[in-house]
Design an enzyme around this catalytic site. Structure first.
Site, PDB file in Angstrom:
ATOM      1  CG  ASP A 309      -1.850   0.894   1.359  1.00  0.00           C
ATOM      2  OD1 ASP A 309      -2.304   1.818   0.908  1.00  0.00           O
ATOM      3  OD2 ASP A 309      -1.537   1.794   2.461  1.00  0.00           O
ATOM      4  CG  ASP A 508       0.082   2.556   8.702  1.00  0.00           C
ATOM      5  OD1 ASP A 508      -0.367   3.300   8.062  1.00  0.00           O
ATOM      6  OD2 ASP A 508       0.453   2.345   9.448  1.00  0.00           O
ATOM      7  CG  ASP A 512      -3.265  -1.068   4.007  1.00  0.00           C
ATOM      8  OD1 ASP A 512      -4.716  -0.517   2.980  1.00  0.00           O
ATOM      9  OD2 ASP A 512      -3.001   0.096   3.943  1.00  0.00           O
TER      10      ASP A 512
END
Length: 765
Positions: A309, A508, A512
């Protein structure tokens, strides 16, 4: 489930009991008395233990690697080989005790986290300071943390400065300097004087509570390699029974079969594999990498693809000022100073980022008056007699249509993927503070290290627009980028990658968590506290640094390799010993002693997983204080870069005379402040750094950038000197604008390259 320390005492007690019975039997044999009752009792005791453990394993549908030990001791009693049985019993009991000792040593780093859990907080109220249980702290409480004490809950630092030892939580060896307004993590140790903080979370919601919960899960988890040991046992046990049966059949002597079973007792399976895996988990915990169980460690060792991410993982997750755009007659530094004077009373994360930036620039702020906060929009107030508005464009314009300047800035923000804080002064739009989520300093190096560690494919997942995400991905060297992805789209992307190869997802934040759970291995950046992502993940990076990820991968792979090595070597040695026993060259007692030597060897080998990884950096590193000083020098030069950029953009709107004065003033600033810094770097710093790096002229490319900066600055000085009193004409405006924008772009890139180099060489690694 029996606690590890109790289990260790029980197994140690069994070993001592068996040793005493074995010794008593030897003494009475010397006196001419039959030792059989004592040796038989020792064998029967451990036979009962092995029976119970084997039945438990069978109830859990496992092969039961204690089965051979059970058959061996039962055979010794049946064949009246009491001495051999007692020796085998002692080896079995001492092996269990040795396993618990080794496992306890390996768990030491995990247990240290639990033992340091804060239990008492010093609450400050109108009546003074009183001690309360940490669980009684509520959000907003004012707390005192004395020197040497742990921060009880996550909080906002109220003192002017503090020094925190975060080694227990994050693995960082160097104390961190914190300033007023920064957030402190619970569990960190106050390494300076007394400090005050305001609680932002309760104990249950704080960072350390989340870490403790994850550590408890890690300690409760069964090492996956034990399952692998069970699979080996399915092959090894029938093979051992077959060899024993053939030896008995051809020799006609059942004692030979017993000798084969003695040396076939699979202690490398029982002991070495779990010890190696627990040791690897412990080593990772010492470096701030929490691997929740052995299954997660084994899966991490197999990972080939990694998905990341973007926000909060590849980036810091905190907005950072990248540019200041102003409308005449306001100057960038003055605009920031006034805006921060108002923002310093806000707890919003963006406001706090601007406050920290102003502190780095040593700006003198004023106390605001009559402050009003508009939720979700911004602040209003008075600063130094001016009516100030800081926040969204809609708040500053009060519903009016934006002019061309504002529309251009909105378009610029959209194209560059930036956010902005608009500033209004006395009813007029004065400028905008452009913010971006900055790439972590360690991100590029971490990605390169992952590829060197064997990761074949890296993919960046982002909710940003395709063009913005592609720009970031290309700058970092990703193999692929998937942009404009919702949380559901991220889950689908993870599932697709998992079908191709073993895949890890690094993220994070709460959004997620589904993707982390869908991956073969979920890895969470958990330094900021317990969250859904940390709970869904198999691995949690307790230190807020991405470069610990390749280190964790290498630790996992080494741990699995050592475990497999210990199992195969131990089984190989046992196999050779089985052949000697089958041909009558190794009696049961000697076989038991040999098997114990094999056990000790493979366990000592398994404990190698506790050792640190070989250093990948040069032997000589850059002192942390030197690296910090070099970065501070860059911070001090940021206002000059902002002024260069603002001057370039203002050439179209300023009068020729105003442009002339700004350009000449800027030329002096560049000559007297920016260029001396670059020359000092070239002449003094780079030779020092080159000595700490390998290869011929390792900083040659960086020196080339210096030369380009000098060339652009020289060309700008020449063009400025050629300006007539009337100011630049249209051709000169275009030439100067392009020159200034090129200069600021290359200097910003050069600063970023140098800071990554300082970070890499710094001894904070």
């Amino acid at each position: 489930m029996i606690a590890p320390n109790i289990a260790s005492r029980i197994h140690t007690g069994f070993a001592i009991t068996v040793a005493v019975l074995l010794a008593i039997g030897g003494l009475v044999w010397i006196w001419g008395i039959s030792p059989a009752p004592f040796w038989a009792a020792a064998t029967a005791l451990m036979l009962a233990v092995a029976t119970v453990e084997s039945l438990r394993a069978l109830l859990r549908h496992r092969a039961g690697v204690d089965l051979l030990a059970l058959l061996t001791m039962a055979g010794a009693i049946a064949l009246e080989q009491y001495l051999a049985g007692a020796v085998i019993a002692f080896m079995f009991a001492s092996g269990r005790s040795l396993e618990e000792y080794a496992s306890g040593r390996a768990r030491r780093e995990l247990s240290a986290l639990l033992e340091r859990s804060p239990r008492v907080a010093h609450l400050c109220d109108d009546s003074g300071v009183k001690d309360v249980a940490t669980g009684a702290v509520t959000v907003g409480d004012r707390l005192l943390v004395k020197p040497g004490e742990a921060v009880p809950v996550d909080g906002l630092l109220l003192s002017g400065a503090a020094q925190l030892d975060e080694s227990v939580v994050t693995g960082e060896s160097q104390p961190r300097q914190c300033t007023r307004g920064e957030q402190l993590l619970s569990g960190t140790i106050n390494a300076g004087g007394p400090l005050e903080l305001q609680a932002l979370k309760t104990e249950a919601e704080s960072t350390y509570a989340g870490i403790v919960q994850m550590v408890e899960e890690a300690q409760a988890g069964k090492a996956a390699f034990t399952r692998l040991a069970d699979r080996y046992a399915l092959l090894f046990i029938p093979a051992a029974l077959t060899v024993a049966g053939v030896a008995w059949l051809y020799s006609g002597d059942p004692v030979r079969a017993l000798a084969v079973l003695v040396v076939a007792t699979p202690c490398p399976l029982i002991l070495a594999a779990p010890v190696a895996m627990i040791s690897a988990i412990s080593r990772a915990a010492r470096r701030g990498i929490l691997i929740k169980n052995g299954d997660a460690l084994e899966q991490l060792a197999d990972v080939e693809n990694m998905l990341f991410d973007k926000t909060g993982t590849l980036t810091t997750g905190r907005a950072q000022l990248v540019s200041i755009e102003t409308k005449p007659p306001f100057l960038p530094e003055e605009l920031l100073r006034l805006a921060v004077s108002l923002d310093q009373v806000s707890q919003h994360s963006t406001a706090q980022s601007l406050v920290i930036e102003a502190q780095r620039r040593n700006l003198e702020t004023s106390l605001p008056q009559q402050v009003q906060e508009e939720p979700g929009e911004g602040l209003r107030g008075q600063v130094e007699g001016h009516e100030l508005v800081v926040g969204s464009l809609n708040l500053v314009l009060e519903g009016k249509e934006p002019d061309s300047w504002a529309r251009d800035r909105l378009q610029q923000m959209a194209m560059r993927g930036l956010s902005g804080v608009f500033v209004g002064i006395d009813g007029h739009l004065a400028g905008v503070l452009l913010l971006a989520d900055q790439i972590r300093l360690e991100t590029p190096r971490a990605l390169r290290e992952l590829h060197r560690a064997g990761i074949r494919r890296t993919v960046m997942l982002s909710g940003d627009r395709q063009d913005v995400a592609e720009t970031v991905a290309l700058s970092l060297g990703f193999d692929s980028v998937l942009a404009e992805r919702s949380p559901a789209d991220k889950v689908a992307a993870v599932e697709t990658e998992c079908r191709r190869a073993s895949t890890a997802m690094v993220g994070d934040g709460i959004n997620d968590a589904p993707a982390l759970a869908a991956a073969d291995v979920g890895i969470a950046m958990g330094a900021r506290g317990a969250s859904a992502s940390a709970e869904a993940a198999d691995v949690v990076l307790l230190v807020d640094r991405l470069d610990r990820l390749p280190e964790g991968l290498l630790i996992a792979r080494r741990g699995r390799h050592i475990a497999l090595q210990s199992v195969l070597v131990g089984m190989g040695l046992s196999g050779v010993a089985m052949l000697f026993a089958a041909f009558g060259f190794l009696p049961p007692v000697a076989g038991a002693l040999l098997q114990e030597a094999i056990d000790v060897a493979v366990i000592l080998n398994a404990l190698r997983a506790l050792q640190p990884l070989p250093e990948h950096l040069a032997g000589s590193t850059l002192p942390a204080e030197v690296a910090d000083q070099l970065r501070r020098q860059h911070d001090e030069l940021q206002p000059i870069l902002d002024r260069i950029e603002a001057t370039a953009h203002a050439l179209d709107t300023s009068s020729p005379a105003e442009s002339r004065d700004k350009l000449r003033s800027l030329a002096i600033l560049i000559r007297d402040q920016l260029l001396p810094h670059e020359r000092e770097d070239e002449e003094k710093l780079y030779p020092m750094l080159a000595d700490k790096m390998h290869g011929f002229d390792p900083l040659g490319a960086m020196s080339h950038t210096h030369r380009e900066i000098f060339r652009l600055a020289r060309r700008f000085e020449q063009l400025t000197a050629e300006l007539v009193d009337e100011g630049p004409n249209e051709f000169q405006r275009r030439e100067l604008r392009g020159l200034l924008l090129s200069l600021v772009a290359i200097v910003r890139l050069h600063f970023a390259q140098e800071e990554e180099l300082y970070f890499t060489l710094s001894d904070t690694q």
